[in-house]
Design a protein around this motif. Structure first.
Motif, PDB file in Angstrom:
ATOM      1  N   TRP A 104       4.979   2.884   2.397  1.00  0.00           N
ATOM      2  CA  TRP A 104       5.386   2.927   3.811  1.00  0.00           C
ATOM      3  C   TRP A 104       5.484   1.510   4.366  1.00  0.00           C
ATOM      4  N   SER A 105       6.056   0.631   3.576  1.00  0.00           N
ATOM      5  CA  SER A 105       6.234  -0.799   3.920  1.00  0.00           C
ATOM      6  C   SER A 105       4.924  -1.574   3.974  1.00  0.00           C
ATOM      7  N   ILE A 164      11.042   1.177  -3.957  1.00  0.00           N
ATOM      8  CA  ILE A 164      12.292   1.866  -4.309  1.00  0.00           C
ATOM      9  C   ILE A 164      13.355   1.567  -3.258  1.00  0.00           C
ATOM     10  N   ASN A 168       4.844  -0.837  -2.689  1.00  0.00           N
ATOM     11  CA  ASN A 168       5.179  -0.778  -1.270  1.00  0.00           C
ATOM     12  C   ASN A 168       4.938   0.659  -0.830  1.00  0.00           C
ATOM     13  N   GLY A 202      12.625  -0.666  -0.444  1.00  0.00           N
ATOM     14  CA  GLY A 202      12.036  -1.282   0.762  1.00  0.00           C
ATOM     15  C   GLY A 202      11.609  -2.729   0.575  1.00  0.00           C
ATOM     16  N   SER A 246      -2.081   0.555  -8.686  1.00  0.00           N
ATOM     17  CA  SER A 246      -0.890   1.289  -9.117  1.00  0.00           C
ATOM     18  C   SER A 246      -1.226   2.761  -9.290  1.00  0.00           C
ATOM     19  N   VAL A 247      -0.333   3.631  -8.837  1.00  0.00           N
ATOM     20  CA  VAL A 247      -0.554   5.060  -9.045  1.00  0.00           C
ATOM     21  C   VAL A 247       0.424   5.608 -10.089  1.00  0.00           C
ATOM     22  N   ASN A 248       1.682   5.191  -9.991  1.00  0.00           N
ATOM     23  CA  ASN A 248       2.703   5.744 -10.893  1.00  0.00           C
ATOM     24  C   ASN A 248       3.124   4.759 -11.995  1.00  0.00           C
ATOM     25  N   GLN A 249       2.281   3.781 -12.238  1.00  0.00           N
ATOM     26  CA  GLN A 249       2.430   2.837 -13.378  1.00  0.00           C
ATOM     27  C   GLN A 249       3.540   1.793 -13.240  1.00  0.00           C
ATOM     28  N   HIS A 250       4.306   1.798 -12.145  1.00  0.00           N
ATOM     29  CA  HIS A 250       5.318   0.740 -12.018  1.00  0.00           C
ATOM     30  C   HIS A 250       4.632  -0.622 -11.862  1.00  0.00           C
ATOM     31  N   THR A 251       3.738  -0.689 -10.908  1.00  0.00           N
ATOM     32  CA  THR A 251       3.052  -1.958 -10.637  1.00  0.00           C
ATOM     33  C   THR A 251       2.172  -2.330 -11.836  1.00  0.00           C
ATOM     34  N   THR A 288       6.130  -3.588  -6.159  1.00  0.00           N
ATOM     35  CA  THR A 288       7.211  -2.717  -6.611  1.00  0.00           C
ATOM     36  C   THR A 288       7.553  -1.748  -5.480  1.00  0.00           C
TER      37      THR A 288
HETATM   38  C1  LIG Z   1       2.763   6.957  -0.369  1.00  0.00           C
HETATM   39  C2  LIG Z   1       4.007   6.281  -0.832  1.00  0.00           C
HETATM   40  C3  LIG Z   1       4.786   5.587   0.080  1.00  0.00           C
HETATM   41  C4  LIG Z   1       5.916   4.882  -0.345  1.00  0.00           C
HETATM   42  N1  LIG Z   1       6.638   4.152   0.570  1.00  0.00           N
HETATM   43  C5  LIG Z   1       7.688   3.408   0.154  1.00  0.00           C
HETATM   44  C6  LIG Z   1       8.410   2.589   1.073  1.00  0.00           C
HETATM   45  O1  LIG Z   1       8.134   2.546   2.279  1.00  0.00           O
HETATM   46  N2  LIG Z   1       9.444   1.834   0.594  1.00  0.00           N
HETATM   47  C7  LIG Z   1       9.793   1.839  -0.732  1.00  0.00           C
HETATM   48  O2  LIG Z   1      10.717   1.134  -1.105  1.00  0.00           O
HETATM   49  N3  LIG Z   1       9.110   2.604  -1.629  1.00  0.00           N
HETATM   50  C8  LIG Z   1       8.078   3.379  -1.213  1.00  0.00           C
HETATM   51  N4  LIG Z   1       7.386   4.150  -2.128  1.00  0.00           N
HETATM   52  C9  LIG Z   1       7.749   4.085  -3.544  1.00  0.00           C
HETATM   53  C10 LIG Z   1       6.853   3.129  -4.299  1.00  0.00           C
HETATM   54  O3  LIG Z   1       6.765   1.866  -3.659  1.00  0.00           O
HETATM   55  C11 LIG Z   1       7.394   2.862  -5.711  1.00  0.00           C
HETATM   56  O4  LIG Z   1       7.623   4.052  -6.384  1.00  0.00           O
HETATM   57  C12 LIG Z   1       6.418   1.977  -6.492  1.00  0.00           C
HETATM   58  O5  LIG Z   1       7.083   1.361  -7.555  1.00  0.00           O
HETATM   59  C13 LIG Z   1       5.241   2.769  -7.019  1.00  0.00           C
HETATM   60  O6  LIG Z   1       4.339   1.903  -7.653  1.00  0.00           O
HETATM   61  P1  LIG Z   1       3.258   2.441  -8.698  1.00  0.00           P
HETATM   62  O7  LIG Z   1       4.035   3.164  -9.760  1.00  0.00           O
HETATM   63  O8  LIG Z   1       2.621   1.219  -9.227  1.00  0.00           O
HETATM   64  O9  LIG Z   1       2.311   3.332  -7.972  1.00  0.00           O
HETATM   65  C14 LIG Z   1       6.293   4.899  -1.712  1.00  0.00           C
HETATM   66  C15 LIG Z   1       5.517   5.646  -2.623  1.00  0.00           C
HETATM   67  C16 LIG Z   1       4.404   6.338  -2.196  1.00  0.00           C
HETATM   68  C17 LIG Z   1       3.571   7.129  -3.181  1.00  0.00           C
END
Ligand SMILES: Cc1cc2nc3c(=O)[nH]c(=O)nc-3n(C[C@H](O)[C@H](O)[C@H](O)COP(=O)(O)O)c2cc1C
Length: 160
Positions: A84-85, A112, A82, A114, A11-16, A110
């Motif tokens: 880039w899928s 947004i 997710n 996809g 996780s980078v942005n804490q959602h996961t 998690t």
């Molecule tokens: C590099 C990158 C690529 C992403 N690609 C997608 C995507 O293809 N589809 C989608 O629905 N969200 C995409 N997102 C959004 C993340 O999936 C979403 O914000 C997720 O909850 C982040 O999880 P984290 O907070 O645990 O890092 C992308 C985010 C990043 C940083």
């Protein structure tokens, strides 16, 4: 021996991370975050472009060694955003370096909008010889629905 579950997530942005911790607290599992050996940049836009390139070039960054031993667990719940899928590349790197078989594996992701994308397929390809639970995908961190969605999922996959 008692059945053991590990929640393993990137996780980078804490959602996961929030989702992983919610799952862990509800079932009393062990938990560990996956970290790339080379840290990702803090800037979101730089990260997004960098990851796109990594995925296009099929570059899989190495992950730091885990503190927990995967072979000690009956069930492993693998969580990723997710990207880039795709599954997050460091988690893929970790999975390639640490193969498991004969376990119950659950995937949570998690996103947004996809959904689960190609994540399920990627995990099953890396760790083919396991018994897969139905996956969980959540928009953002699930907000006020997170608790309920996790409860429903845990019941559906018989972990609660
Ligand atoms: C590099 C990158 C690529 C992403 N690609 C997608 C995507 O293809 N589809 C989608 O629905 N969200 C995409 N997102 C959004 C993340 O999936 C979403 O914000 C997720 O909850 C982040 O999880 P984290 O907070 O645990 O890092 C992308 C985010 C990043 C940083």
């Amino acid at each position: 021996m008692a059945k053991k579950t590990l929640v393993l997530y990137f996780s980078v942005n804490q959602h996961t991370e929030l989702l992983a911790k919610t799952i862990q607290e509800k079932i009393g599992a062990d938990i560990e975050a996956v970290h790339p050996v080379e840290e990702y940049p803090d800037n979101y836009n730089v990260l997004v472009t960098m990851i796109k390139e990594q995925i296009e070039k099929n570059e899989i960054p190495a992950a730091k060694a885990l503190e927990h031993k995967l072979e000690d667990y009956d069930t492993i719940l693998v969580g990723t955003p997710n990207w880039w899928s795709h599954i997050a590349p460091p988690l893929l790197g970790l999975m390639q370096a640490n193969k498991v078989e004969g376990k119950k594996v659950g995937i949570f992701a998690t996103h947004i909008g996809g959904g689960i994308g190609g994540i399920e397929e990627a995990v099953k390809k890396e760790w083919p010889d396991n018994d897969y639970l139905e996956s969980l995908e959540i928009y953002g961190d699930g907000g006020s629905n997170r608790d309920r969605l996790v409860d429903e999922w845990l019941e559906k996959v018989n972990l609660k």
